[in-house]
Every structure is written in C-alpha cells, then in structure tokens.
Design a protein around this motif. Sequence first.
Motif, PDB file in Angstrom:
ATOM      1  N   LYS A 180      59.612  33.219  48.012  1.00 52.36           N
ATOM      2  CA  LYS A 180      58.603  33.894  48.830  1.00 52.36           C
ATOM      3  C   LYS A 180      57.720  34.863  48.048  1.00 52.36           C
ATOM      4  N   LYS A 181      58.152  35.272  46.842  1.00 53.02           N
ATOM      5  CA  LYS A 181      57.375  36.244  46.066  1.00 53.02           C
ATOM      6  C   LYS A 181      56.348  35.497  45.220  1.00 53.02           C
ATOM      7  N   VAL A 182      55.054  35.726  45.532  1.00 51.10           N
ATOM      8  CA  VAL A 182      53.987  34.926  44.934  1.00 51.10           C
ATOM      9  C   VAL A 182      52.962  35.841  44.262  1.00 51.10           C
ATOM     10  N   ALA A 183      52.635  35.511  43.012  1.00 52.05           N
ATOM     11  CA  ALA A 183      51.552  36.190  42.290  1.00 52.05           C
ATOM     12  C   ALA A 183      50.425  35.190  42.043  1.00 52.05           C
ATOM     13  N   ASN A 210      52.785  38.725  48.843  1.00 49.77           N
ATOM     14  CA  ASN A 210      51.708  38.674  47.853  1.00 49.77           C
ATOM     15  C   ASN A 210      51.897  39.825  46.871  1.00 49.77           C
ATOM     16  N   LEU A 211      52.332  39.496  45.649  1.00 53.25           N
ATOM     17  CA  LEU A 211      52.600  40.516  44.641  1.00 53.25           C
ATOM     18  C   LEU A 211      51.342  41.015  43.952  1.00 53.25           C
ATOM     19  N   GLY A 212      50.262  40.291  44.054  1.00 55.77           N
ATOM     20  CA  GLY A 212      49.016  40.703  43.419  1.00 55.77           C
ATOM     21  C   GLY A 212      48.189  39.520  42.974  1.00 55.77           C
ATOM     22  N   LEU A 233      55.581  41.356  37.356  1.00 58.74           N
ATOM     23  CA  LEU A 233      55.733  41.351  38.815  1.00 58.74           C
ATOM     24  C   LEU A 233      56.955  40.556  39.268  1.00 58.74           C
ATOM     25  N   LYS A 234      57.517  39.763  38.357  1.00 57.82           N
ATOM     26  CA  LYS A 234      58.705  38.934  38.614  1.00 57.82           C
ATOM     27  C   LYS A 234      58.531  38.021  39.833  1.00 57.82           C
ATOM     28  N   PRO A 235      57.486  37.206  39.832  1.00 53.92           N
ATOM     29  CA  PRO A 235      57.262  36.310  40.976  1.00 53.92           C
ATOM     30  C   PRO A 235      58.191  35.098  40.956  1.00 53.92           C
TER      31      PRO A 235
END
Length: 417
Positions: A180-183, A210-212, A233-235
């Motif tokens: 779920k963690k997306v850059a 949305n990490l950035g 950001l560790k996406p």
Amino acid sequence: MTRKVTRTGSMSRRRLLTTVGAGAVLAASPFRISSVQAQEATIKIGFPVPLTGPYGAEAQDQVRAGQLAIAQFNDAGGLNGRKAELIVRDDKLNPGEAATRSLELVEKERVNFVAGSLSAAVQLAINNVTKERGIIFNSISQSDAINEASDFSKYTFHEALNPHMTSGAVGRYAFAKFGKKVAFLTADYAYGHEMVRGFLEVGKQFNIENLGDIRHPLGTTDFSTVLPRLQALKPDILCISNFGRDQQIALKQATDFGVKKSTQIIVPVLSHASRVAAGAQAFEGVIGGSSFYWGIEDKFASTKAFNDAFRKMYDGKVPTDYGALAYGGVRAVLEAVKGAGTVDTDKVIAALEALKYDYYKGPQYFRKCDHQSVQSVLIVKSKSKDMKNDADVFEVLSTEEPNEKNLRTCDDLGHKS
C-alpha cells in the motif's frame, strides 16, 4: 513527388526512411481542382509524429505500421480504385511545431484526415488545428484531456488508450499484490500528471498511502539525486510515470541504485521499443500496462494476421505497441471511408461511430459521447530469461477486457447526456 505503396511487401526499409526524411510531401497544385478530379484524387492522411527527440524510436514504429495500413487498403483496391497515401511530418515533440505542421498538412497538402501524435500536449495542439478546420483527427497517443468536452469536437477520435484506463488497470493489478505504500517519480508534463491522477484515483479503492511525488522535466538524463530520496521513503511500490528515453534512463539508474531489491517498480506504459533499447537488466521485473504485445498472436487471429503482414513488409520485424496503435488509427479511418463509400467528413464520422472492429488485438469500438476507443489493457512484465527470441521481451500477466466502466463517465468529461 512521393511514390505510393501499391503492394503490401513493397515498402523497403530504405524507402521508408526516404519517405520519412522527405516528409512524404506531395507537390501542391497551383490550380483549382475540379469536383471530378477531387473524387479521383489520392486520399491523403496527414501523420505528424515526433521523429526527432526522445520518442523517436516509437515514432518510427508508428510510421511503419501506418504505412502497412495504407498498403493493405491500396492492395484491396482502395475506395473504388482510389488509393491512399500517408503524408508524414516531424512534430519534434513540440506543441507549437505540431500546430505548424498540422496547419501545413491541412492547408497546403489538403489532407482529408489526420492521424498520429505521441504526446498528450502535442495531440491537443494538433486537435485544435483539425477541429477548427473540420478535419477528422484520430489520435494514437495517450491523453485524458482530449476526450474532455473542452477539447473534444465531433471531429476528434482517440484510438489510443488514455491515462485513466492505463493507470487504472496497472493500479488494480499492482496495489492488490505488492503493498500500500507508494512513491511516485513523474515526468512533469501532461502525460505524467494524468497518469499519477489515475493511480491516485484507483488507489482509493486499495487505501494506498502516497509517500510523495518527485517530478522531473522531460529529457532528464540524471536521476542520481532523486532516487536516494525515493529509497529513503521505503515504498512498497515505486511508480515511474515517464516515457521513452526518460523511462530507459530512470529504470537503468534505479537498477544501479538497487531500488528493485526492496521495491516493486511499476510504470503505466511499458514500451516495447524502450525495453529493447535499454535491455533486459534495466527493465528486469518491471510491470506496466500496454495496449498491445505481438506475443498474443496465439490468442487472436487478428494479431497473427497483423504480425505476419508486418513481418512480410519489414524483413521479419514484429510490430510494437505504438506501432499497433498507428495501424489501428489509420486503418479505422480507411475502413470508415470504405463503409461510407466517400471521404465526406460527416459520413465518415458516422461510419467511425458505428464501427465495431478487431484489427490487431480483439474487439474495439468508439464510445459515442467522446469517441474514445473502448478496448483491452494488457498488464505485462519485462522478461530477462526464457526468451524465445530478441522480440520476446514481455510476459502477459493479465488482461482487462474492454469495459466502459473502466473509463471516466461522459458526465465526468463534461459531455451532456
């Protein structure tokens, strides 16, 4: 004076390059053409594409496939013996240049129709010229805006996928599988912006974080300062929304920086030409969307027929995704001309709106409200081993079948019901 293609196998590589280099120019007659002469004249399709610049490899494929559609139309007798010709112009991936070249095609070359483009912004410039002059334009490049009421006209058709369809299909596949963690790394122009908008929209269904979003200008050659920031950001997923050489360089440097060790890289459009140019290592494990892959010829008779005709015309080469869009874009117009029995614009528009076609990958049709081609989206993964040949570069992971539910609604686009 440009020579016409009269046999499917008659366009050699040398002749293609000569045609492209010369812009496929026909000398303009200084004399008024009579109505009888007009009915017998060559059917001209203007074809502005970025032969120079970062998308040049894809544009060359577009020209090859567009010439194939012309050759097949002519070999089949044309329109009651009336032949067609593709008149190519280099738009240099620049909206101003594209507008100038399109105006030249319409006013000097007197083209009957226009197809082409390979940029969201460029196709809007072409569309502005053609719709103001009542010329049908079938765009073969991704854009959301071209279907919106503010840019659309009855003369506007869109053979290509659009970013909402493409990013939606890729997002539905990736967000359900990889986290779920997306850059985001995004080309800072319409193509990138629209793709990210699509990813974020479909991401709502999967509660992505949305990490950035780090944006870069078109033509960037060094991503060494932004990739460490994205890694920090560790996406779970890094979504790289760019194209052509930008995509090749970004993926090569991401591989060198070890991004793939902890992160799944996805791209909205995985280009065959870019994959071949950059090689297996740079693209290894990358997942993306595609409008076409020659390897589905075991699934569709139309794909096999298209591939075989292309191989015959171009010394065994297989067509690419953007080549297929050009083939479909040109052929759809010519088939509508045949169906209408004329080049009369309103009658050809009606024939295009009624068209149900399968030219290269399964069923397609143009939605009435916005003339968007409703079609399948392939989810593909780049291969690095078990390749049958040099062109066997993708594995098809999934296919989203044609479905209007995957498009923005007509109301959302501003079209009145």
